[in-house]
Design a protein around this motif. Structure first.
Motif, mmCIF file in Angstrom:
data_model
loop_
_atom_site.group_PDB
_atom_site.id
_atom_site.type_symbol
_atom_site.label_atom_id
_atom_site.label_comp_id
_atom_site.label_asym_id
_atom_site.label_seq_id
_atom_site.Cartn_x
_atom_site.Cartn_y
_atom_site.Cartn_z
ATOM 1 N N ARG A 540 14.008 122.804 4.323
ATOM 2 C CA ARG A 540 12.574 123.378 4.153
ATOM 3 C C ARG A 540 12.561 124.929 4.325
ATOM 4 O O ARG A 540 11.954 125.674 3.451
ATOM 5 N N VAL A 541 13.096 125.489 5.302
ATOM 6 C CA VAL A 541 13.032 126.582 5.592
ATOM 7 C C VAL A 541 13.797 127.611 4.741
ATOM 8 O O VAL A 541 13.291 128.624 4.404
ATOM 9 N N LEU A 542 14.921 127.135 4.432
ATOM 10 C CA LEU A 542 15.739 127.918 3.442
ATOM 11 C C LEU A 542 14.996 128.013 2.060
ATOM 12 O O LEU A 542 14.993 129.141 1.471
ATOM 13 N N GLU A 543 14.399 127.106 1.536
ATOM 14 C CA GLU A 543 13.600 127.020 0.399
ATOM 15 C C GLU A 543 12.355 127.911 0.532
ATOM 16 O O GLU A 543 11.789 128.522 -0.691
ATOM 17 N N ALA A 544 11.672 128.206 1.810
ATOM 18 C CA ALA A 544 10.742 129.001 2.284
ATOM 19 C C ALA A 544 11.146 130.383 2.037
ATOM 20 O O ALA A 544 10.122 131.186 2.140
#
Length: 911
Positions: A540-544
């Motif tokens: 999720r952090v990578l996507e953000a």
């Protein structure tokens, strides 16, 4: 133009050098299949084979490929980590004595194992230097698994170790520790009286982690070991009373620089006042003998003219307490140095606490230059490459990343004032937190951290605030700075050495959350759950967009900005960085309020409006380069002055080592006696003078004062062949007979021990006094610039003259002590520690960055056998030698048995 064209085709010199190392990496990789097939025992046996090859004359470079392949396999089996090829390149660079610049997250700690293992095979010891105690312990435990698996020993130097523990740690093949601990151990070793008490081995090879922080940032201030001086309260009060008689016309004040200088009339007035008070030697304030008086005068002027009560300090419970100019807080326990605090105490009429006197000091530059081979690693060194080469003769090699960097570095945003800037920062952080993107905020001071925290609280943003001081708990917080929606505010040095992993750090979470859960199925299930949560969060952090690094202002050095940026985008992860600036920032004040830049900002920007321009970012970078150059000049000046002392320090420390190692020092003592006789005869009977011009009374007085002898010098003068050489020969014969008579009843080994003890104590006493004189000289030598003289050249000249005087004083002191003392020998007590403190001021926070290890520094003082030494009142050449037996008491803090009323450590037990 042609250079840029060639660089585009062939690459930079750094690129070409890195490519040249690929051949060695290919050879390392060629050994991998064979070494992977070995059993654990066979792999461990490689160490013995390598050592045998070295003993047979093979150089380290020949066994490097095989040794590196062995370390790689050991790391796979113990840590579950395999060195990348670029890490192998980093290891080769370290082995060759250069600096490996590797981006954050590229595994510098693992890289160090390669060069450390290879160089430790020689058995001479390898020092791995870290920036704090936590990292020293962590890396020694973590990487120690690799070394111990391969049969090497690992030690760690941290505060509160005994001498025995330190000696064992230094005797290990590999020793981890901080720069402060290594440096202070070197200084303490050279204050000891027996080789067996010393803890360090001869220097061999050091790898400095975060090399830019240690060798540049912390190198602004020297390491200092100090102890209490004699009570000078009366001198402080006398000088203060005289300074209070001055009027504003007698001095010039520069409030910006916090300095005050006497005018010509003021100097004449002070000289007259000092002369009347009996403070001055002679009538000239700036004669060499008055160096320390001038220092006291300068500090008394500052105390009375510059420093204001209730602004710079307050008087509380009859004590002067400093007020922090940035926070307005009282700083209990902190004291100004160089006698300034005592001068303020005299001004306020409170009890004057004794100042500390330097017993030993060294700069990091001169300490680390003693290693025959020195290397380092960091994420940011290229901007300081010229300084690394000029000072340490180390080249900087930039190591390529294992995966391409995907971080986006945006242009700076500029605001009119600090409030607009912080409001914009708080808004940006809130947006990122809502989207789940973690934010790491870099500030330059604790004050700014607290101010930003207030803005974030108003916006309702959850966040962590870290202080500038690094400790283990901060490492745990920083490790989770990559968790989803995390907001972490850290000062410039916080978190270094700890990896920020997106989604959170599994190992730290296990340590924090499962510390009380015993081994078993329950713990295994909890660990599996944590790993699953971290994996989901990471996605999720990578996507953000990865970690967002936000700088609240530019630092003086581009390197510190790059360190902050480098926290994001590790190992090919996405990331973002941006700096927010305002005209209130410290660095932007360099442009001044009247510059075109400032007028442009004030005229064209509305409140809350931002401007983004690559041109302005470039202008900021230019300003940073100017500040970097200025700071380099400051550090270079520190080195220039310490180089003068360093040459003298080497002579004294080498002399101490020679005395401790020698089987006998009789020749040295005899030479000192001969030189002393020559000196006193030379004083009384100058060359090319007639006997009737000789000062015979002075000669007889000096012979009585130094040797306690009454010689028939008047009768000798009646002889026809009288000349200075004849006087020298006869006085020498008399002193030789005196010593032979005194030592006839002593065993030779006993007298040798006594000679050594007296030599070392005299050497240390006069070296301490010499350091105090140099400290005072350093404070005032800049005034020579007004006479169109170069201060550093004047300092060298004066320091050399003072060193010559010190050597003469040592010779005379040793000769006098041996001539007057009557020796009896008893078994010495166990050694005790002197009272001293260690000091290294952090260049960023202004705080003392060393541990005060009074109880942990080991046994420094070796006791003298009880001696019969002269009372302070020396006879003037009369018949009796008037000696008093001085037996050291059980404690150095007990009253001295001589009856002086002072503590033993400040009287006959003085270092």
């Amino acid at each position: 133009m042609f250079g840029g064209f060639a660089k585009a085709i062939f690459g930079s010199s750094n690129d070409r050098y890195v490519r040249s190392l690929q051949k060695i990496v290919d050879r390392i990789n060629g050994f991998e299949p064979a070494i992977s097939a070995m059993t654990d025992e066979e792999l461990r046996g490689q160490t013995a084979l390598f050592r045998q090859r070295l003993a047979d004359g093979q150089p380290l470079d020949d066994i490097l490929p095989e040794a590196f392949a062995t370390v790689r396999e050991a790391a796979k089996r113990t840590l579950g980590q395999r060195h990348y090829d670029v890490q192998m390149i980093g290891g080769i660079v370290l082995h060759r004595g250069s600096i490996a610049e590797m981006r954050t997250g590229e595994g510098k700690t693992l890289v160090a194992t390669l060069a450390t293992y290879l160089n430790a095979l020689e058995g001479k010891g390898v020092h791995v230097v870290t920036v704090n105690d936590y990292l020293a312990r962590r890396d020694a435990d973590w990487m120690g698994q690799v070394y111990r698996f391969l049969g090497l020993t690992v030690g760690v130097i941290v505060p509160n170790l005994t001498d025995q523990q330190r000696r064992a740690a230094y005797a290990a093949d590999i020793t981890y520790g901080t720069n402060n601990e290594f440096g202070f151990d070197y200084l303490r070793d050279n204050m000891k009286y027996d080789r067996a008490q010393m803890v360090q081995r001869p220097f061999n090879f050091a790898i400095v982690d975060e090399v830019d922080s240690i060798l540049i940032d912390e190198a602004r201030t020297p390491l200092i070991i100090s102890g209490p001086t004699d009570d000078k309260s009366e001198l402080y009060m006398s000088v203060d009373a005289i300074v209070k008689q001055l009027v504003p016309e007698d001095y010039e004040v520069d409030e910006k620089q916090k300095s005050v200088v006497l005018t010509e009339d003021g100097t004449e007035k002070i000289e007259r006042l000092f002369e009347n008070a009996g403070v001055l030697v002679g009538s000239n304030l700036y004669d060499y003998e008055n160096t320390q008086v001038v220092q006291h005068l300068n500090q008394a002027l500052k105390a009375n003219v510059i420093f204001k009560r209730d602004i710079d300090y307050i008087v509380k419970n009859d004590k002067v307490v400093i007020i922090d100019e940035f926070t307005g807080r009282m700083m209990d326990g902190r004291r100004w140095s160089d006698g300034l605090h005592q001068a303020v105490e005299a001004k306020e009429g409170v009890k004057i606490e004794p100042e500390n006197q330097t017993l030993a000091s060294i700069t990091f530059q001169n300490y680390f230059r003693m290693y025959p081979k020195l290397s380092g690693m960091t994420g940011t060194a290229l901007t300081e490459a010229p300084e690394f080469y000029d000072i340490y003769k180390m080249n900087v090699v930039t190591i390529p990343t294992n995966l391409p960097v995907q971080r986006i570095d945006e242009d700076d945003e500029f605001y009119k004032n600090q409030n607009d800037k912080f409001a914009a920062i708080a808004k940006a952080i809130k947006e990122k937190q809502e989207s789940g993107q973690p934010v790491l905020v870099g500030t330059v001071s604790i004050e700014k951290s607290e101010l930003l925290s207030e803005f974030l609280k108003r916006e309702g943003v959850r966040h962590e605030v870290l202080n500038a001081r690094y400790h283990e708990q901060e490492a745990h917080i920083v490790a989770q700075a990559g968790a989803m929606g995390a907001v972490t505010i850290a000062t410039n040095m916080a978190g270094r050495g700890t990896d920020i992993q997106l989604g959170g750090n599994v190992d730290f979470r296990i340590e924090d959350e499962l510390a009380d859960v015993p081994e078993g199925p329950e713990r295994d299930a909890a660990i599996a759950k944590i790993k699953e949560e971290v994996a989901v969060q990471k996605q999720r952090v990578l996507e953000a967009g990865g970690l967002f690094v936000l700088g609240t202002e530019r630092h003086e050095s581009r390197r510190i900005d790059n360190q902050l940026r480098g926290r994001s985008g590790r190992q090919g992860d996405p990331g973002l960085s941006r700096f927010y600036l305002s005209l209130d920032d410290d660095l932007l004040r360099i442009f001044g309020p009247q510059t075109m830049f400032a007028r442009l900002m004030n005229k064209n920007l509305e409140d809350g409006e931002a401007i983004v321009s690559p041109w302005i970012s470039k202008a900021i970078e230019t300003a940073q380069k100017k500040v970097e150059a200025r700071n380099y000049d400051i550090r270079k000046q520190v080195v220039e002055y310490d180089d003068v002392m360093n040459d003298q320090r080497k002579v004294i420390y080498e002399q101490r080592a020679d005395i401790m190692d020698a089987d006998t020092v009789g020749d040295v003592v005899e030479d000192m006696r001969v030189e002393t006789v020559n000196a006193i005869v030379g004083e009384a009977c100058p060359p090319n003078s007639y006997p009737e011009q000789w000062d015979i009374e002075h000669l007889k007085s000096r012979v009585g004062e130094i040797f306690g002898l009454t010689l028939p010098i008047d009768d000798w003068l009646k002889e026809e062949s009288v000349d200075p050489e004849m006087l020298v020969d006869r006085i020498r014969a008399a002193t030789d007979a005196q010593i032979a008579d005194k030592t006839a009843s002593l065993a030779p080994e006993t007298y040798i021990q006594i000679e050594k003890s007296i030599l070392l104590q005299s050497l240390d006493h006069h070296w301490k006094e010499h350091l105090a004189m140099l400290d005072a000289l350093r404070q005032v030598i800049h005034l020579r610039a007004y006479a169109q003289k170069k201060p550093i050249d004047e300092y060298k000249h004066e320091a050399f003259q003072q060193f010559e005087r010190m050597l003469g004083a040592i010779r005379e002191d040793v000769t006098r002590t041996l001539a007057f003392a009557q020796f009896t020998f008893q078994q010495p007590d166990l050694p005790e520690m002197p009272d001293f403190v260690t000091q290294h001021i952090d260049p960023f926070t202004g705080e003392d960055d060393s541990a005060d290890l009074d109880a942990a520094t080991g046994n420094v003082l070796s006791r003298l056998p009880p001696l019969q030494v002269p009372r302070p009142e020396m006879p003037d050449g009369g018949g009796d030698t008037a000696v008093a037996e001085i037996v050291p008491p059980a404690s150095r803090n007990a009253p001295c048995p001589c009856g002086s009323g002072r503590k033993y450590k400040h009287c006959h037990g003085a270092l």
